[in-house]
Motif scaffolding. Structure first.
Motif, PDB file in Angstrom:
ATOM      1  N   THR A  32       2.822   8.242  10.756  1.00  0.00           N
ATOM      2  CA  THR A  32       2.021   7.441  11.684  1.00  0.00           C
ATOM      3  C   THR A  32       2.290   5.946  11.490  1.00  0.00           C
ATOM      4  N   ASN A  33       2.992   5.583  10.423  1.00  0.00           N
ATOM      5  CA  ASN A  33       3.314   4.175  10.124  1.00  0.00           C
ATOM      6  C   ASN A  33       2.085   3.278  10.114  1.00  0.00           C
ATOM      7  N   TYR A  34       1.000   3.793   9.590  1.00  0.00           N
ATOM      8  CA  TYR A  34      -0.213   2.978   9.603  1.00  0.00           C
ATOM      9  C   TYR A  34      -1.128   3.288   8.431  1.00  0.00           C
ATOM     10  N   ILE A  35      -1.477   2.241   7.685  1.00  0.00           N
ATOM     11  CA  ILE A  35      -2.527   2.358   6.667  1.00  0.00           C
ATOM     12  C   ILE A  35      -3.190   0.999   6.505  1.00  0.00           C
ATOM     13  N   CYS A  36      -4.494   1.042   6.277  1.00  0.00           N
ATOM     14  CA  CYS A  36      -5.250  -0.181   6.028  1.00  0.00           C
ATOM     15  C   CYS A  36      -6.028   0.046   4.735  1.00  0.00           C
ATOM     16  N   ALA A  37      -5.907  -0.887   3.796  1.00  0.00           N
ATOM     17  CA  ALA A  37      -6.529  -0.691   2.486  1.00  0.00           C
ATOM     18  C   ALA A  37      -7.029  -2.013   1.926  1.00  0.00           C
ATOM     19  N   ASN A  38      -8.067  -1.933   1.119  1.00  0.00           N
ATOM     20  CA  ASN A  38      -8.473  -3.092   0.334  1.00  0.00           C
ATOM     21  C   ASN A  38      -7.734  -3.059  -0.991  1.00  0.00           C
ATOM     22  N   ARG A  39      -7.289  -4.240  -1.412  1.00  0.00           N
ATOM     23  CA  ARG A  39      -6.618  -4.386  -2.704  1.00  0.00           C
ATOM     24  C   ARG A  39      -7.597  -5.066  -3.642  1.00  0.00           C
ATOM     25  N   LEU A  40      -7.836  -4.455  -4.781  1.00  0.00           N
ATOM     26  CA  LEU A  40      -8.766  -5.054  -5.747  1.00  0.00           C
ATOM     27  C   LEU A  40      -7.988  -5.523  -6.965  1.00  0.00           C
ATOM     28  N   PHE A  41      -8.618  -6.433  -7.697  1.00  0.00           N
ATOM     29  CA  PHE A  41      -7.933  -6.992  -8.866  1.00  0.00           C
ATOM     30  C   PHE A  41      -8.957  -7.627  -9.804  1.00  0.00           C
ATOM     31  N   VAL A  42      -8.571  -7.743 -11.063  1.00  0.00           N
ATOM     32  CA  VAL A  42      -9.379  -8.493 -12.028  1.00  0.00           C
ATOM     33  C   VAL A  42      -8.788  -9.901 -12.094  1.00  0.00           C
ATOM     34  N   THR A  59      -7.661  -7.431   2.120  1.00  0.00           N
ATOM     35  CA  THR A  59      -7.295  -6.272   2.934  1.00  0.00           C
ATOM     36  C   THR A  59      -5.839  -6.377   3.348  1.00  0.00           C
ATOM     37  N   ILE A  60      -5.131  -5.274   3.260  1.00  0.00           N
ATOM     38  CA  ILE A  60      -3.745  -5.240   3.742  1.00  0.00           C
ATOM     39  C   ILE A  60      -3.626  -4.140   4.790  1.00  0.00           C
ATOM     40  N   THR A  61      -2.973  -4.478   5.890  1.00  0.00           N
ATOM     41  CA  THR A  61      -2.678  -3.466   6.904  1.00  0.00           C
ATOM     42  C   THR A  61      -1.169  -3.327   6.974  1.00  0.00           C
ATOM     43  N   VAL A  62      -0.705  -2.116   6.747  1.00  0.00           N
ATOM     44  CA  VAL A  62       0.733  -1.848   6.812  1.00  0.00           C
ATOM     45  C   VAL A  62       0.988  -1.115   8.119  1.00  0.00           C
ATOM     46  N   ALA A  63       1.572  -1.825   9.066  1.00  0.00           N
ATOM     47  CA  ALA A  63       1.913  -1.268  10.380  1.00  0.00           C
ATOM     48  C   ALA A  63       2.951  -2.207  10.974  1.00  0.00           C
ATOM     49  N   PRO A  64       3.871  -1.686  11.793  1.00  0.00           N
ATOM     50  CA  PRO A  64       4.962  -2.527  12.293  1.00  0.00           C
ATOM     51  C   PRO A  64       4.480  -3.813  12.971  1.00  0.00           C
ATOM     52  N   ASP A  65       3.372  -3.751  13.694  1.00  0.00           N
ATOM     53  CA  ASP A  65       2.910  -4.932  14.431  1.00  0.00           C
ATOM     54  C   ASP A  65       1.839  -5.727  13.684  1.00  0.00           C
ATOM     55  N   LYS A  66       1.517  -5.311  12.447  1.00  0.00           N
ATOM     56  CA  LYS A  66       0.431  -5.979  11.720  1.00  0.00           C
ATOM     57  C   LYS A  66       0.923  -6.697  10.470  1.00  0.00           C
ATOM     58  N   ASP A 104      -0.251  -5.171 -14.218  1.00  0.00           N
ATOM     59  CA  ASP A 104      -1.687  -4.913 -14.081  1.00  0.00           C
ATOM     60  C   ASP A 104      -1.887  -3.640 -13.263  1.00  0.00           C
ATOM     61  N   GLU A 105      -3.140  -3.186 -13.206  1.00  0.00           N
ATOM     62  CA  GLU A 105      -3.440  -2.009 -12.380  1.00  0.00           C
ATOM     63  C   GLU A 105      -3.125  -2.292 -10.910  1.00  0.00           C
ATOM     64  N   GLU A 106      -2.737  -1.252 -10.178  1.00  0.00           N
ATOM     65  CA  GLU A 106      -2.633  -1.340  -8.719  1.00  0.00           C
ATOM     66  C   GLU A 106      -3.813  -0.536  -8.171  1.00  0.00           C
ATOM     67  N   ILE A 107      -4.728  -1.228  -7.507  1.00  0.00           N
ATOM     68  CA  ILE A 107      -5.980  -0.606  -7.059  1.00  0.00           C
ATOM     69  C   ILE A 107      -6.049  -0.672  -5.542  1.00  0.00           C
ATOM     70  N   ARG A 108      -6.141   0.477  -4.914  1.00  0.00           N
ATOM     71  CA  ARG A 108      -6.198   0.510  -3.451  1.00  0.00           C
ATOM     72  C   ARG A 108      -7.354   1.384  -2.989  1.00  0.00           C
ATOM     73  N   PHE A 109      -8.134   0.819  -2.065  1.00  0.00           N
ATOM     74  CA  PHE A 109      -9.260   1.529  -1.460  1.00  0.00           C
ATOM     75  C   PHE A 109      -8.924   1.688   0.022  1.00  0.00           C
ATOM     76  N   ILE A 110      -8.702   2.916   0.437  1.00  0.00           N
ATOM     77  CA  ILE A 110      -8.174   3.175   1.780  1.00  0.00           C
ATOM     78  C   ILE A 110      -9.295   3.176   2.824  1.00  0.00           C
ATOM     79  N   LEU A 111      -9.149   2.296   3.813  1.00  0.00           N
ATOM     80  CA  LEU A 111     -10.178   2.166   4.858  1.00  0.00           C
ATOM     81  C   LEU A 111      -9.801   2.943   6.108  1.00  0.00           C
TER      82      LEU A 111
END
Ligand code: KMT
Ligand code: NI
Length: 184
Positions: free
Chosen positions: A145-155, A71-78, A97-104
């Motif tokens: 909003t400077n905020y997103i949280c996503a899961n990063r998937l990979f093979v 999981t990656i959280t992109v926010a100034p304080d995170k 490789d593929e860039e795979i993002r699942f937005i939470l």
């Protein structure tokens, strides 16, 4: 449903604005597919929970062999080194490789180049699962909003390294272009 549009050619100003071209020109999922960009929706509830066993995400992981997830959280304080990272996400680049993002949670924009080298902006929100093919030139920014949280998937073992444009001689790029010519 995911929204995508052609971007304004004027690259000045805040990258976190919508930057629709004038008049607006929408891009369909079908058009994205022809660029090798895949989209699925996976229901996520208000607590950020989604169905694992037997759910859509599980099926996609099995089908595509995604066996790594974090999981990656992109926010100034995170996100440590936020300013630097935001800059590098927005440099035009490709991956091997593929860039795979699942937005939470939160929201952001993935920009991809089409066949004619025009920018298409894809708005992603909670529940969106986006797959960018290896070799496509792209970039990412949050919205205001400077905020997103996503899961990063990979093979397998993840490789996050961005190769900034120009990377035209890389085999990932050449293979992408070859595939692109068969999709249109
Ligand atoms: C990337 O590689 O651009 C990112 O991980 C951006 C944040 S995930 C929505
Ligand atoms: Ni990338």
């Amino acid at each position: 449903m995911v929204q995508a549009w052609f971007m304004n050619k004027d690259e000045e100003g805040d990258q976190r604005e919508e930057r629709q071209c004038d008049p607006p020109r929408a891009v369909s999922l079908e058009d994205l597919k022809k660029l090798g960009v895949l989209y699925s929706y996976v229901a996520v509830d208000d607590n950020g929970k989604y169905r694992e066993e037997g759910g859509d995400l599980h099926r996609i992981k099995e089908e595509r062999g995604y066996n790594y997830e974090d999981t990656i959280t992109v926010a100034p304080d995170k996100l440590p080194g936020y300013e630097e990272k935001i800059k590098s996400f927005f440099e035009e680049h490709l991956h091997t490789d593929e860039e795979i993002r699942f937005i939470l949670d939160g929201c952001g924009y993935f920009d991809v180049r089409n066949k004619d080298d025009e920018w298409i902006r894809i708005k992603v929100v909670k529940g969106d699962l986006l797959v960018l093919p290896a070799g496509i030139y792209h970039r990412f920014t949050t919205d205001k909003t400077n905020y997103i949280c996503a899961n990063r998937l990979f093979v397998g073992e993840p490789v996050w390294k961005p190769h900034n444009r120009p990377a035209d001689e890389m085999s990932a790029r050449l293979e992408y272009l070859k595939a692109l010519s068969t999709w249109a």
